[in-house]
Scaffold this active site. Structure first.
Site: not given
Ligand code: BGP
Length: 505
Positions: A191, A386
């Protein structure tokens, strides 16, 4: 029976990152990483991103003076470091063909500026990818997923410092040389656009360390250095290992106009462009004029070397990877409009969409729109690396997790993706569910914001057996994958049923 016919090589996977699962933060020669300075702060509103994302030098000092593990969620993770054989075995049993993971830079170069790599770290990741290979699972490897050795923050200026490009280069080439026989797909930086939203976890930048500088300028300079570093690694792979695929990755949160007022449509387009600028640079090979104009207007000056522009131009990514969780609305004037949350950004509430417990609006069609917009913009292969739902699951007395809400989320997003594959003429390498086992949340450092298909017995204070339990979503995804490349359309209308087998060990 009508079905979605997809490419037999389509990759169905799961995804996570080293700092959110590994633990073993100070074992086998690993150095301290910025992630080891982060912990769940219950006093903070977890949806207040400004607060949860900010960190001060005092807080880093505090973290360095406390060598305990329990209170620092990313120091213990879910102890994947000691359980990866079993975790991969359980995930493989679902029938996955891809596993996105990341390398902890500080496990390979503990201080970041070391001359020689930490052999124990290299051997751990080699064994990890060999284990995936054993089950015919493609590792999708991210080189930097929200971590950098802390020493590069304390004794250099993290990614603001041009010397860090060289250190990253050494780290990345060392790892690629060591693992290229097993890892075909690489992503230099997770990201990459997130540097604007959370500069510490993305680039190790702490505002109070730059008292005499415009911090926004510091962030954009670090952004440029990350582009140069990525282009150098793309060049290295293309020249040395032409079979490898190296992509760029952005955060795809769909932003809609609050209504059809053209001023709101314009505002939504501006916000989307702010993210697309990052993939524009890594796919088209140059800074878009609209970004250059914005930087000029804000008096932001990026120091670059003469060769940078040509390096970025000649070394563009092979595919566009992205994360997709939710969407938001926006308006040219948001005063008085209800605020909603998304992946670490705030937006305007969309009355047509439900919200997750953490306030992220759930929008499966937004995933299809992301695919269309990105493919129309670049005509290059895409990769959903993701997609998932953070929720507070309940482990029942008989050790089951009935996460229908997660199954519905995944079912509806995957359905939109399959429709897009059939209808929209896109190229898509694969799809990875965000979450393998439960893990520590990136934004709030909680385990209780669960994403996994496998439950881990652990709480936000670090208490628990670390035992793993398959959730109902595990069995749902397993059933989906059992159809191979011919998925019956009726599968997406099937009523949800609870399963029986749960305890893994
Ligand atoms: C994305 C990241 C991940 C992950 C996900 C969910 O932005 O790349 O690492 O964590 O978000 O977010 P969070 O864990 O803050 O709920």
């Amino acid at each position: 029976m009508k079905s979605y016919q997809i490419d037999p090589d389509f990759l169905w996977g799961v995804a996570t990152s080293a700092n959110q699962v590994e633990g073993g933060w100070n074992e086998d020669g690993k150095g301290m990483s910025i992630a080891d300075c982060l912990r769940y702060r219950p006093q903070l509103d977890v949806t207040n991103y400004k607060a949860t994302n900010s960190i001060s030098s005092r807080q880093v000092k505090e973290a360095m003076s406390d060598l305990s593990t329990k209170n620092w969620a990313k120091r213990h993770g879910v102890d994947f470091y000691h359980n990866y054989h079993e975790d991969i075995k359980q995930l493989a049993a679902m029938g996955i063909s891809a596993f996105r993971f990341s390398i902890s830079w500080a496990r390979i170069f503990p201080n970041g500026d070391d001359q020689e790599p930490n052999q124990a770290g290299l051997d751990y990741y080699l064994d990890l990818v060999k284990e995936m290979n054993k089950y015919n699972i493609e590792p999708i490897m991210t080189l930097s997923h929200y971590e950098i050795p802390l020493n590069l923050v304390l004794n250099y200026d993290a990614w603001y410092d041009r010397r860090v490009i060289g250190f990253f280069d050494r780290f990345a080439k060392t790892v690629i040389d060591y693992l290229h026989d097993y890892v075909k797909y690489w992503i230099p930086i997770n990201e990459i656009d997130s540097i604007i939203r959370h500069p510490f976890s993305s680039a190790g930048l702490i505002e109070d360390r730059f008292p005499n500088k415009n911090f926004k300028n510091v962030i954009y300079q670090a952004m440029h250095n990350q582009f140069v570093a990525s282009a150098r690694i793309i060049k290295y792979c293309h020249e040395t290992y032409p079979d490898l695929k190296i992509g760029c990755m952005i955060t795809s949160t769909m932003v809609y106009p609050y209504n059809s007022d053209p001023r709101n449509v314009l505002r939504a387009t501006e916000i989307m462009r702010n993210v697309y600028a990052f993939s524009d640079i890594q796919i088209r090979g140059q800074y878009p004029k609209y970004l250059l104009k914005k930087l000029k207007e804000e008096d932001i000056k990026i120091e670059e070397k003469a060769e940078d522009a040509d390096l970025i131009k000649r070394n563009t990514a092979d595919f566009i990877a992205f994360s997709y969780y939710s969407s938001v609305c926006t308006a040219y004037d948001t005063r008085g409009l209800q605020v909603t949350k998304a992946n670490r950004i705030n937006g305007v509430y969309n009355k047509y969409l439900p919200e997750s417990e953490w306030g992220w609006q759930i929008d499966p069609i937004g995933l299809r729109l992301s695919l269309i917009k990105l493919y129309d913009r670049y005509q290059k292969p895409l990769f959903i690396v993701e997609n998932g739902l953070g929720a507070s699951d309940v482990l029942t007395n008989d050790k089951k997790v009935h996460d229908d809400y997660r199954i519905c989320y995944l079912r509806d997003h995957i359905h939109q993706m399959l429709i897009s594959l059939v209808e929209d003429g896109i190229e898509l390498i694969g799809y990875c569910v965000w979450g393998t086992t439960d893990m520590i949340s990136a934004s709030s450092n909680q385990i209780s914001k669960r994403y996994g298909l496998i439950y881990v017995d652990l709480d936000d204070e670090g208490n628990g057996t670390y035992k793993r339990y398959r959730k109902d979503s595990y069995y749902w995804y397993k059933k989906l994958l059992s159809f191979g490349n011919k998925i019956p359309m009726s599968f997406f209308d099937e009523p949800l049923t609870h399963v029986n087998e749960s305890a893994v060990s």
